[in-house]
Design an enzyme around this catalytic site. Structure first.
Site, mmCIF file in Angstrom:
data_model
loop_
_atom_site.group_PDB
_atom_site.id
_atom_site.type_symbol
_atom_site.label_atom_id
_atom_site.label_comp_id
_atom_site.label_asym_id
_atom_site.label_seq_id
_atom_site.Cartn_x
_atom_site.Cartn_y
_atom_site.Cartn_z
ATOM 1 N N ASP A 155 -0.414 2.601 8.415
ATOM 2 C CA ASP A 155 -0.984 1.636 9.589
ATOM 3 C C ASP A 155 -0.047 1.838 10.699
ATOM 4 O OD1 ASP A 155 -2.721 0.669 7.963
ATOM 5 O OD2 ASP A 155 -2.083 -1.212 7.573
ATOM 6 N N GLY B 28 5.638 -1.906 3.777
ATOM 7 C CA GLY B 28 5.066 -2.382 4.828
ATOM 8 C C GLY B 28 5.703 -3.949 5.107
ATOM 9 N N ASP B 29 4.836 -4.847 5.678
ATOM 10 C CA ASP B 29 5.554 -6.101 6.295
ATOM 11 C C ASP B 29 5.522 -6.950 5.106
ATOM 12 O OD1 ASP B 29 2.801 -6.117 6.388
ATOM 13 O OD2 ASP B 29 2.420 -7.253 7.991
ATOM 14 N N GLU C 228 -10.827 -0.389 11.040
ATOM 15 C CA GLU C 228 -11.547 -1.459 9.960
ATOM 16 C C GLU C 228 -11.524 -2.911 10.363
ATOM 17 O OE1 GLU C 228 -8.295 -1.206 7.090
ATOM 18 O OE2 GLU C 228 -9.439 -2.164 5.300
ATOM 19 N N GLY D 274 0.618 -1.171 -0.031
ATOM 20 C CA GLY D 274 -0.002 0.059 0.020
ATOM 21 C C GLY D 274 0.926 1.068 0.179
ATOM 22 N N ARG E 91 13.427 10.144 -3.125
ATOM 23 C CA ARG E 91 14.107 11.376 -3.225
ATOM 24 C C ARG E 91 15.520 11.292 -2.532
ATOM 25 N NH1 ARG E 91 14.378 16.019 -0.512
ATOM 26 N NH2 ARG E 91 14.806 18.245 -1.897
ATOM 27 N N ALA E 92 15.389 10.882 -1.211
ATOM 28 C CA ALA E 92 16.330 11.000 -0.438
ATOM 29 C C ALA E 92 17.333 9.735 -0.860
ATOM 30 C CB ALA E 92 16.076 10.565 1.099
ATOM 31 N N VAL E 93 16.859 8.610 -0.853
ATOM 32 C CA VAL E 93 17.876 7.342 -1.599
ATOM 33 C C VAL E 93 18.411 7.836 -2.961
ATOM 34 C CG1 VAL E 93 17.613 5.180 -2.409
ATOM 35 C CG2 VAL E 93 16.206 5.655 -0.532
ATOM 36 N N ASP F 262 2.275 -0.233 11.828
ATOM 37 C CA ASP F 262 2.309 -1.486 12.401
ATOM 38 C C ASP F 262 3.662 -2.287 12.309
ATOM 39 O OD1 ASP F 262 2.097 -1.736 9.913
ATOM 40 O OD2 ASP F 262 0.463 -3.373 9.814
ATOM 41 N N GLU G 129 -16.312 10.144 21.170
ATOM 42 C CA GLU G 129 -16.806 9.403 22.315
ATOM 43 C C GLU G 129 -16.620 7.782 22.665
ATOM 44 O OE1 GLU G 129 -18.392 11.870 20.445
ATOM 45 O OE2 GLU G 129 -18.233 13.111 22.294
ATOM 46 N N THR H 240 4.120 2.766 5.635
ATOM 47 C CA THR H 240 2.700 2.421 5.565
ATOM 48 C C THR H 240 1.984 3.287 6.743
ATOM 49 O OG1 THR H 240 1.035 0.823 6.563
ATOM 50 C CG2 THR H 240 3.422 0.608 7.365
ATOM 51 N N ARG I 198 0.815 -5.217 -5.130
ATOM 52 C CA ARG I 198 0.957 -6.400 -4.127
ATOM 53 C C ARG I 198 1.240 -7.361 -5.148
ATOM 54 N NH1 ARG I 198 -0.761 -4.204 0.810
ATOM 55 N NH2 ARG I 198 -2.428 -2.710 0.858
ATOM 56 N N ARG J 145 -18.024 16.102 12.566
ATOM 57 C CA ARG J 145 -18.674 16.689 13.923
ATOM 58 C C ARG J 145 -19.328 17.957 13.637
ATOM 59 N NH1 ARG J 145 -17.892 15.486 18.932
ATOM 60 N NH2 ARG J 145 -16.111 14.307 18.685
ATOM 61 N N GLY K 68 -6.920 0.166 8.945
ATOM 62 C CA GLY K 68 -6.399 -0.613 9.944
ATOM 63 C C GLY K 68 -6.735 -1.826 9.951
ATOM 64 N N ARG K 69 -6.377 -2.808 9.277
ATOM 65 C CA ARG K 69 -7.010 -4.111 9.345
ATOM 66 C C ARG K 69 -6.429 -4.884 10.597
ATOM 67 N NH1 ARG K 69 -6.005 -5.914 3.548
ATOM 68 N NH2 ARG K 69 -3.907 -5.379 4.041
HETATM 69 O O1 F6P Z 1 -1.584 -1.519 4.805
HETATM 70 C C1 F6P Z 1 -2.253 -0.325 4.456
HETATM 71 C C2 F6P Z 1 -3.690 -0.229 4.110
HETATM 72 O O2 F6P Z 1 -4.204 1.097 3.887
HETATM 73 C C3 F6P Z 1 -4.373 -0.946 5.227
HETATM 74 O O3 F6P Z 1 -4.865 -0.043 6.206
HETATM 75 C C4 F6P Z 1 -5.678 -1.371 4.513
HETATM 76 O O4 F6P Z 1 -6.452 -2.404 5.412
HETATM 77 C C5 F6P Z 1 -5.117 -1.960 3.217
HETATM 78 O O5 F6P Z 1 -3.825 -1.236 3.076
HETATM 79 C C6 F6P Z 1 -5.982 -1.625 2.209
HETATM 80 O O6 F6P Z 1 -5.419 -2.326 1.177
HETATM 81 P P1 F6P Z 1 -5.885 -2.193 -0.574
HETATM 82 O O7 F6P Z 1 -5.594 -0.696 -0.968
HETATM 83 O O8 F6P Z 1 -4.971 -3.165 -1.254
HETATM 84 O O9 F6P Z 1 -7.046 -2.595 -0.341
#
Ligand code: F6P
Length: 331
Positions: free
Chosen positions: A135, A109-110, A230, A18, A28-30, A137, A195, A133, A79, A162, A178-179
């Site tokens: 996330d 990401g991971d 999410e 993602g 750019r920095a790389v 995470d 709330e 990412t 991906r 609001r 945020g899966r």
């Molecule tokens: O990992 C980043 C993220 O935005 C997550 O928060 C979300 O669950 C996922 O990617 C959505 O992925 P995609 O864009 O492939 O549907």
């Protein structure tokens, strides 16, 4: 220093998984750090998919002009399922080798980290990762590139919602990304004065949520905002809203799913600086002989962590204090 590292003449850079705001600042920095160190740079489009498809190009200083302020990634991203196969990775390595790339910087990401670790081990090619990412995470870093910007985007949305929630005395359920990670939900929930906040890391029963809402109503709150990550176990904002409505029909409920707008937009100042520091460090670490690792930030220091370690444990990213503070602030 291994012979392999001494011979680095060309660095390949790519983004994968993602996209997140600030990836361009990292690219750019790389590129500019590598050029400064008299190395050549190849940009690889669409991450691992681009290695397999051989979509690569020479980068110079001009290739990264005026991109620091742009969201998304100029190198595109994907991906890639094929890279998970031995054949896919062999094809990718053949193209990397033919392009003369002898070290890689992977931004993502991971999934990106996992691919980088396997690829580096299989083909003995030096690799350094940069955590990108929204996330937040990933292990080995306090912060990932894009998280700050995404939080700001979400807060802007909450503020707007609001206004209308207050005008109509409504109960809003706002779903954020945020899966598996509740970082955005918690942070934006606190900053946006929610709330209640539902997180993937914590189970909140619908009855418990209804109790919170009833108590808030008793305190004369006429409109309310619930942030739902999410990946919350109740199945997302639509489901939570439906369950609440079924049990207590008297709220005027609305659902707003923020979706992919959270991934776009100009990176914040904090993300641009973080990305620049990480991109600079990634190249320097490679040239010092560090490999199969990720750069990260701990406090104000840039650090590195071996990928094996970063991938093997699960750091608790959720700020426990903030979870408690959020409840008190909802009073
Ligand atoms: O990992 C980043 C993220 O935005 C997550 O928060 C979300 O669950 C996922 O990617 C959505 O992925 P995609 O864009 O492939 O549907």
């Amino acid at each position: 220093m291994s012979n392999r590292v001494e011979k680095i003449t060309r660095v390949g850079v790519f983004t994968s998984g993602g996209d997140s705001p600030g990836m361009n600042a990292a690219i750019r920095a790389v590129v500019r750090t590598a050029l400064y160190k008299d190395k050549k740079v190849t940009g690889i489009y669409h991450g691992y998919q681009g290695m397999i498809d051989n979509t690569m190009f020479d980068m110079d200083s001009q290739s990264v002009s005026s991109i620091i302020q742009m969201g998304g990634t100029v190198l595109k991203t994907a991906r890639c399922m094929e890279f998970k196969t031995t054949e896919g990775r062999a094809k990718a390595y053949e193209h990397v080798r033919t392009a003369g790339i002898d070290a890689l910087v992977a931004i993502g990401g991971d999934g990106t980290f996992t691919g980088a670790e396997i690829f580096s081990r299989e083909f003995n090619i030096p690799v350094m990762c940069i955590p990108g990412t929204i996330d937040n995470d990933l292990n080995g870093t306090d912060l990932t590139i894009g998280y700050d910007t995404a939080n700001n985007t979400v807060i802007e949305a909450i503020d707007k919602i609001r206004d209308t929630a207050a005008s109509h005395n409504r109960l809003f359920f706002i779903e954020v990304m945020g899966r598996d990670s509740g970082c955005i939900a918690l942070n934006a929930g606190v900053a946006g004065g929610a709330e209640a906040i539902l997180l993937p890391e914590r189970e909140t029963a619908i009855d418990e949520l209804i109790d919170m809402l009833e108590q808030a109503a008793d305190r004369k709150k006429s409109s309310m905002i619930v942030i739902v990550a999410e990946g919350d176990k109740n199945g997302g904002a639509n489901n939570v809203a439906r369950c609440v409505q079924e049990k207590v029909g008297y709220y005027d409920t609305k659902v707003s799913i923020l979706g992919h707008l959270q991934r776009g937009g100009a990176p914040s100042s904090a993300d641009r600086v973080l990305a620049t520091r990480m991109g600079y460090a990634a190249v320097n670490e490679l040239l010092k002989g560090n490999t199969r690792a990720t750069v990260g930030v701990r406090g104000s220091e840039i650090v590195t962590t071996p990928l094996e370690e970063a991938l093997s444990k699960k750091e608790l990213k959720l700020n426990e204090d903030l979870v408690e503070i959020a409840k008190i602030m909802a009073l």
